[in-house]
Design a protein around this motif. Structure first.
Motif, mmCIF file in Angstrom:
data_model
loop_
_atom_site.group_PDB
_atom_site.id
_atom_site.type_symbol
_atom_site.label_atom_id
_atom_site.label_comp_id
_atom_site.label_asym_id
_atom_site.label_seq_id
_atom_site.Cartn_x
_atom_site.Cartn_y
_atom_site.Cartn_z
ATOM 1 N N VAL A 250 0.730 -1.129 -0.110
ATOM 2 C CA VAL A 250 -0.064 -0.110 -0.002
ATOM 3 C C VAL A 250 0.815 1.357 0.031
ATOM 4 O O VAL A 250 0.862 2.210 -0.683
ATOM 5 N N ASP A 251 1.824 1.357 1.110
ATOM 6 C CA ASP A 251 2.586 2.823 1.133
ATOM 7 C C ASP A 251 3.444 2.351 2.274
ATOM 8 O O ASP A 251 3.454 1.404 3.127
ATOM 9 N N LYS A 252 4.419 3.386 2.136
ATOM 10 C CA LYS A 252 5.543 3.442 3.390
ATOM 11 C C LYS A 252 4.975 4.449 4.415
ATOM 12 O O LYS A 252 4.375 5.496 4.016
ATOM 13 N N ILE A 253 4.893 3.593 5.669
ATOM 14 C CA ILE A 253 4.179 4.595 6.724
ATOM 15 C C ILE A 253 5.283 4.948 7.880
ATOM 16 O O ILE A 253 4.800 5.903 8.779
ATOM 17 N N LEU A 254 6.363 4.656 7.682
ATOM 18 C CA LEU A 254 7.371 5.056 8.855
ATOM 19 C C LEU A 254 8.878 5.555 8.161
ATOM 20 O O LEU A 254 9.352 4.330 7.588
ATOM 21 N N LYS A 255 9.337 6.470 8.166
ATOM 22 C CA LYS A 255 10.740 6.855 7.709
ATOM 23 C C LYS A 255 11.489 7.953 8.499
ATOM 24 O O LYS A 255 10.731 8.346 9.322
ATOM 25 N N GLN A 256 12.507 8.183 8.187
ATOM 26 C CA GLN A 256 13.396 8.975 8.691
ATOM 27 C C GLN A 256 12.902 10.709 8.501
ATOM 28 O O GLN A 256 12.064 10.790 7.782
ATOM 29 N N ASP A 257 13.007 11.635 9.581
ATOM 30 C CA ASP A 257 12.686 12.958 9.406
ATOM 31 C C ASP A 257 14.073 13.587 9.765
ATOM 32 O O ASP A 257 14.643 13.474 10.878
ATOM 33 N N ALA A 258 14.874 14.243 8.508
ATOM 34 C CA ALA A 258 16.138 14.783 8.649
ATOM 35 C C ALA A 258 16.315 15.747 9.670
ATOM 36 O O ALA A 258 17.504 16.190 9.913
ATOM 37 N N THR A 259 15.283 16.432 10.363
ATOM 38 C CA THR A 259 15.441 17.339 11.281
ATOM 39 C C THR A 259 15.448 16.530 12.493
ATOM 40 O O THR A 259 15.542 17.430 13.524
ATOM 41 N N ILE A 260 15.037 15.379 12.969
ATOM 42 C CA ILE A 260 14.730 14.779 13.996
ATOM 43 C C ILE A 260 15.811 13.499 14.164
ATOM 44 O O ILE A 260 16.655 13.398 15.277
ATOM 45 N N ALA A 261 15.885 12.569 13.265
ATOM 46 C CA ALA A 261 16.512 11.418 13.452
ATOM 47 C C ALA A 261 16.499 10.538 12.143
ATOM 48 O O ALA A 261 15.725 11.018 11.181
ATOM 49 N N THR A 262 17.496 9.845 11.975
ATOM 50 C CA THR A 262 17.561 8.813 10.642
ATOM 51 C C THR A 262 17.269 7.490 10.720
ATOM 52 O O THR A 262 17.322 6.930 11.614
ATOM 53 N N GLY A 263 16.998 6.819 9.680
ATOM 54 C CA GLY A 263 16.947 5.545 9.379
ATOM 55 C C GLY A 263 16.065 4.711 10.473
ATOM 56 O O GLY A 263 16.388 3.780 11.144
#
Length: 326
Positions: A250-263
């Protein structure tokens, strides 16, 4: 210039402090100290539990710790609930635990030795204890799955209980995922109607870290994509009518936010049925940290739209509000 530098130093210090502390009513992220990954979350005896991988070099990954909480905010560490002293065939890379309670026993499934072929000793094991904090002992004296079936490396196991009470092992690395029907005492498997033991249910872009739950009669199948040391590590999902699918991504629902954390990836789900609350527990990397093993366990809310689609998760430094099981 010196005033600007002083201001920047104070800002960085304040930001770092905010990300490493928690308020009385908020969990904060990470939820506990230390390098931990691949968290398996559960509810036992009106407490929340998390069983993660100790994130270190493979040769140092020879034990598993657990953490418990009454409210998702304050966490108690239970060190060495399982280690290789109790699992004689395991010597490294004790990974990605999965746990289930059955017949007043607690069964902890784990991967060990990171085998690369059928000629090596290792795979998926099972340990058992009378309490969720252990100590756990080897249930079989050997791996439960010690070979590659359908191309799946025997790692990243998850135990799924279906509506009819049947337990399944869902597992697999190397971009392949299998499902197998566990027997009653978790010492082996029952064949499917066609005589096979391991059925492949690999969806598009699957890499590792499978997880499954039921909501409103639908089977939500989730997994991790990308490389575990890279910024593209993430979680996607599919929905099916049975634990066998077919599952269309369906979709990707969790990923990094480059302002908070990666990977951000390799997750599990806490479902508080009494409060109708869903939480995603996962690992991620601190900003700017290049060490592949520096992973932290975090928690954020998981929400759905009116059609049952999982909404993209907003990863935070605040975490979630205090919530007791009842």
């Amino acid at each position: 210039m010196k005033y600007i530098c002083s201001y920047l130093l104070l800002f960085v210090a304040a930001t770092s402090f905010a990300q490493s502390t928690k308020t009385i009513n908020q969990s904060g992220n990470p939820i506990f100290k230390g390098w931990y990954a691949d968290p398996e979350a559960a509810i036992f005896n009106n407490q929340y539990w998390v069983y993660p991988t100790y994130s270190a070099r493979y040769r140092e990954q020879v034990f598993l710790d657990a953490f418990s909480s009454k409210d998702l905010v304050e966490w108690k560490k239970h060190p060495y609930v399982l280690d290789t002293a109790a699992i004689k065939w395991a010597n490294k890379a004790m990974w990605a635990p999965a746990i289930v309670e059955k017949d007043k026993k607690y069964f902890l499934f784990f991967g060990a030795n990171d085998i690369q072929s059928d000629q090596e000793v290792g795979g998926i094991g099972v340990a058992v204890a009378d309490k969720p904090e252990g100590p756990f002992k080897d249930h079989l004296g050997k791996p439960l799955v010690d070979k590659f079936h359908n191309g799946a490396q025997p790692i990243d196991q998850f135990v799924f209980k279906d509506k009819d009470g049947q337990y399944y092992l869902i597992y697999g690395g190397w971009r392949h995922c299998n499902i197998a029907k566990l027997n009653n005492d978790f010492t082996g498997f029952l064949p499917f109607d066609d005589g096979t033991i391991f059925k492949e249910i690999t969806p598009d872009k699957y890499v590792e870290g499978p997880y499954m739950f039921i909501r409103n009669g639908k089977y939500y199948f989730m997994w991790s994509e990308g490389g575990w040391t890279g910024p593209d590590y993430s979680v996607a999902y599919a929905v099916g009518d049975s634990p066998f699918g077919p599952f269309k991504r369906v979709d990707k629902i969790l990923k990094q936010d480059a302002t908070i954390a990666t990977g951000a990836g390799h997750h599990s789900i806490i479902i508080n049925k009494k409060k109708d609350k869903y939480y995603i527990v996962y690992h991620r990397r601190p900003l700017g940290d290049k060490d592949g093993n520096h992973r932290e366990t975090c928690i954020d809310e998981l929400n759905f739209d009116k059609n049952g689609n999982i909404l993209p998760v907003k990863i935070t430094t605040e975490g979630v509000k205090a919530q007791k099981v009842k």
